[in-house]
Design a protein around this motif. Sequence first.
Motif, mmCIF file in Angstrom:
data_model
loop_
_atom_site.group_PDB
_atom_site.id
_atom_site.type_symbol
_atom_site.label_atom_id
_atom_site.label_comp_id
_atom_site.label_asym_id
_atom_site.label_seq_id
_atom_site.Cartn_x
_atom_site.Cartn_y
_atom_site.Cartn_z
ATOM 1 N N PHE A 344 0.836 -1.204 0.000
ATOM 2 C CA PHE A 344 0.000 0.000 0.000
ATOM 3 C C PHE A 344 0.873 1.257 0.000
ATOM 4 O O PHE A 344 1.881 1.334 0.695
ATOM 5 N N HIS A 345 0.467 2.231 -0.810
ATOM 6 C CA HIS A 345 1.093 3.562 -0.812
ATOM 7 C C HIS A 345 0.002 4.599 -1.027
ATOM 8 O O HIS A 345 -1.017 4.332 -1.677
ATOM 9 N N GLN A 346 0.226 5.800 -0.491
ATOM 10 C CA GLN A 346 -0.704 6.899 -0.740
ATOM 11 C C GLN A 346 0.064 8.207 -0.816
ATOM 12 O O GLN A 346 1.105 8.378 -0.181
ATOM 13 N N LEU A 347 -0.450 9.139 -1.621
ATOM 14 C CA LEU A 347 0.154 10.460 -1.771
ATOM 15 C C LEU A 347 -0.950 11.499 -1.940
ATOM 16 O O LEU A 347 -1.935 11.255 -2.650
ATOM 17 N N PRO A 348 -0.800 12.676 -1.323
ATOM 18 C CA PRO A 348 -1.777 13.749 -1.528
ATOM 19 C C PRO A 348 -1.445 14.555 -2.771
ATOM 20 O O PRO A 348 -0.320 14.526 -3.286
ATOM 21 N N GLY A 349 -2.413 15.285 -3.260
ATOM 22 C CA GLY A 349 -2.217 16.180 -4.392
ATOM 23 C C GLY A 349 -3.330 17.207 -4.441
ATOM 24 O O GLY A 349 -4.263 17.180 -3.633
ATOM 25 N N ARG A 350 -3.241 18.104 -5.405
ATOM 26 C CA ARG A 350 -4.305 19.098 -5.547
ATOM 27 C C ARG A 350 -4.324 19.641 -6.964
ATOM 28 O O ARG A 350 -3.304 19.663 -7.659
ATOM 29 N N SER A 385 -7.052 4.257 -6.289
ATOM 30 C CA SER A 385 -8.226 5.073 -6.001
ATOM 31 C C SER A 385 -7.849 6.544 -6.000
ATOM 32 O O SER A 385 -6.746 6.920 -5.594
ATOM 33 N N LEU A 386 -8.776 7.346 -6.464
ATOM 34 C CA LEU A 386 -8.650 8.806 -6.437
ATOM 35 C C LEU A 386 -9.747 9.328 -5.516
ATOM 36 O O LEU A 386 -10.925 9.231 -5.836
ATOM 37 N N LEU A 387 -9.351 9.830 -4.363
ATOM 38 C CA LEU A 387 -10.304 10.300 -3.357
ATOM 39 C C LEU A 387 -10.132 11.795 -3.176
ATOM 40 O O LEU A 387 -9.061 12.268 -2.787
ATOM 41 N N GLN A 388 -11.170 12.563 -3.469
ATOM 42 C CA GLN A 388 -11.069 14.017 -3.323
ATOM 43 C C GLN A 388 -11.634 14.468 -1.986
ATOM 44 O O GLN A 388 -12.498 13.821 -1.403
ATOM 45 N N HIS A 389 -11.108 15.572 -1.495
ATOM 46 C CA HIS A 389 -11.588 16.128 -0.239
ATOM 47 C C HIS A 389 -12.950 16.776 -0.463
ATOM 48 O O HIS A 389 -13.169 17.459 -1.467
ATOM 49 N N ALA A 476 -9.472 21.439 -6.273
ATOM 50 C CA ALA A 476 -9.799 20.493 -5.201
ATOM 51 C C ALA A 476 -8.506 19.850 -4.723
ATOM 52 O O ALA A 476 -7.506 19.817 -5.441
ATOM 53 N N ARG A 477 -8.537 19.334 -3.521
ATOM 54 C CA ARG A 477 -7.450 18.517 -2.991
ATOM 55 C C ARG A 477 -7.855 17.050 -3.081
ATOM 56 O O ARG A 477 -9.044 16.728 -3.039
ATOM 57 N N PHE A 478 -6.873 16.168 -3.212
ATOM 58 C CA PHE A 478 -7.203 14.755 -3.385
ATOM 59 C C PHE A 478 -6.112 13.888 -2.774
ATOM 60 O O PHE A 478 -5.042 14.366 -2.368
ATOM 61 N N LEU A 479 -6.417 12.596 -2.732
ATOM 62 C CA LEU A 479 -5.479 11.593 -2.234
ATOM 63 C C LEU A 479 -5.455 10.440 -3.221
ATOM 64 O O LEU A 479 -6.506 9.923 -3.607
ATOM 65 N N ILE A 480 -4.262 10.068 -3.665
ATOM 66 C CA ILE A 480 -4.076 8.885 -4.509
ATOM 67 C C ILE A 480 -3.683 7.728 -3.599
ATOM 68 O O ILE A 480 -2.728 7.824 -2.817
ATOM 69 N N ARG A 481 -4.419 6.612 -3.688
ATOM 70 C CA ARG A 481 -4.090 5.419 -2.907
ATOM 71 C C ARG A 481 -3.899 4.235 -3.858
ATOM 72 O O ARG A 481 -4.670 4.077 -4.812
ATOM 73 N N VAL A 482 -2.896 3.427 -3.579
ATOM 74 C CA VAL A 482 -2.610 2.258 -4.400
ATOM 75 C C VAL A 482 -2.505 1.038 -3.496
ATOM 76 O O VAL A 482 -1.739 1.032 -2.530
ATOM 77 N N PHE A 483 -3.297 0.008 -3.793
ATOM 78 C CA PHE A 483 -3.260 -1.279 -3.098
ATOM 79 C C PHE A 483 -2.827 -2.333 -4.111
ATOM 80 O O PHE A 483 -3.337 -2.356 -5.231
ATOM 81 N N SER A 484 -1.932 -3.226 -3.705
ATOM 82 C CA SER A 484 -1.413 -4.180 -4.679
ATOM 83 C C SER A 484 -1.063 -5.503 -4.011
ATOM 84 O O SER A 484 -0.698 -5.555 -2.830
#
Length: 687
Positions: A344-350, A385-389, A476-484
């Motif tokens: 699992f990894h996650q990174l924020p972005g906007r 997954s792309l999860l926005q705030h 918008a702000r968002f979070l990228i999450r990767v499950f593998s």
Amino acid sequence: MKGEGRAECGGEVLAEDLDFPSDDKSLFSDSTTPISRLQGNITWRRPQEICQSPVLFPDNINLGHAKQGLLGDCWFLCACTILLKNKHLLNKVLPPDQPQWGDSKYRGFFQFRFWQQGHWTEVTIDDRLPCINTTLCFSRCHCPTAFWVALLEKAYAKLHGSYERLWAGQVSEALVDLTGGLAEHWSLGDLGSEEEQRPEQDSDQVRRRRLDLNLLYPVRDDCALSCSTQSSPGGASELGQYHALTVLEWLDVKTSSGSKVRLLRIRNPWGRCCFGGAWIGSGAGWSSVDPVCASELQARVAEGEFWLDEAEFMTQFDDVTVGYPITKEGHLKSIYTGCLLKHFHQLPGRWVKGHSAGGSRNSSSYGTNPKFWLKVSERGEVLVSLLQHRKWRKMDKYAQKPPEDSKNTKHQHYQATALHMWKVEKKRFNLSRMLNKPPCASTHCHAYEREVVLQGQLEPGYYLLIPSTYQPGAEARFLIRVFSSSSISLSALKSPAPSLPLTTDGEWETSYFRGSWVEGRTAGGSRNFLSHWQNPCFPFTVCDDPAVTSGVNIRITLHQSRPDTDLHPIGFHIYKVSEGASVQMIPRDEDPVASCVPHCYTQDVSLDCSLLPGTYTILTSTYEPDCPADFTLSLARRIHRKVVKSQERLGRAIQETRSRALLGPEHSRRLKRPQEQMTSGRIEGMK
């Protein structure tokens, strides 16, 4: 507890939450929902004032399920069911061994945890609950002496700002908030609905996929399944609006003819059955099943529950939400293959207007969207997954629209987003040429959802992920999450920010400062930590000429002196200070006038900005405290001095390099100190 007050009850000192007080401020946000009629009729009581022997959970766990009250939060209550099925998830949300009523350590408050934007957030509440007379007016347990549902609902309301903000929502959002996992929304009804024919779509849009229950059969006992309707199933007129129900179990039953029928047991949060079908009560369907089996299945039905067969289920409901199973070790289990996704990894972005909000692939500015490298080490299943705030609606604007208009509400909360992925064969490639090719995987259409999910079996190699909004310039702000299931790495690909406008009527003056973050002394970390103000500060003045009243261009670069393989995430803030004042005199909740955040794993971070004349200080930091390093800070200021014009010419043109800038601080809705986030990865290239 923050904002804690005190109250005496039977000689005990009981907490009172002043941040979420027992008054209308905690109940209502804009008074546009039906519960606004309750103003003036609500009293707040503690559980021991409602019944004699309150408990969190009843002895019979079947009586611990939620029963909906006057608040339209069926979506949240359906998600709560997963907690009763999974003790490890329940303990995550409601930490065990908290003092309860009758315990000498009980002080009138409880702690809960919710997953928010990549992290578990603690919410503490007192146990005063909204009632009409002495009866809970919102959600409760079927057991009248059990209060875990009412308290969890209050904590979730505090997280959102008020009870009224829980009116109408998506089951998928609540599932993610309660588990930290993933949830997907699938269609049951006719494909190609009105919403899916909207103009907000890519050239490669496909219709929403239909649910195949056979796909979920291997994980049926572990996943969370909820169904919803926007029509009236079985002719029940009271279900004439959006309503969510929970699928408690489903199984294949052998009939007397030797065939099999798939039955699903449904729970209605209203606590009553609003459906008439072949398997309701002593319906005709049971005559086709062995009497012993029929009797056993009918005995499982509690208040508000009923059985449907698969055909009835697929026709009577419009869509379903599937929550991914989560193991006791915290690993996600794929609903597609049943594989454990241990990596699992996650990174924020906007998305920032004019910088990184490039819009959909229809737009020529699509390539300016944020970009992420995904490295897959070996073949395996990958979920991205792309999860926005969530953006909260403006009250005056929202009040003009009916609260039951779920489509309008959803569009005000979220941007229409999508996620596309390309396989990259070489480390160096032409971005424009690659974007003209079809992606190897995508979410296909831009959807007004908080989270969109991309799934596939990926071969080893590098992949470029590009999240986008449909409209260019949408922020918008968002979070990228990767499950593998296999080893992966995720990093952000930095895009240069627009440079400042070139000026011909002035010159630049650069100052250099050296500093150190020293463990235990000056390595205070980001604004998330109280020690933030121990970080090194560098005061400076912007143009002390009183004739200058407009903004002055400033260029700041922070360079850390560490090897490229052992970098800290770094950033800095700029604060306005009074002349002669020190950084210790700045209020701790003061917002900076400019910031270079999120903190980045890189040698240099830079910011170009325009500041009004005055006195300022630069506060440099690593993301976490006690990360030692030496650094250099350069400060370039444009001097307001006329340039002598001449006819001299350069024999060779000079190209200016553009610095990278991240505009504006990142704020948290809940804490006074903004919750900064950090990006992981190099400025350019791939690991």
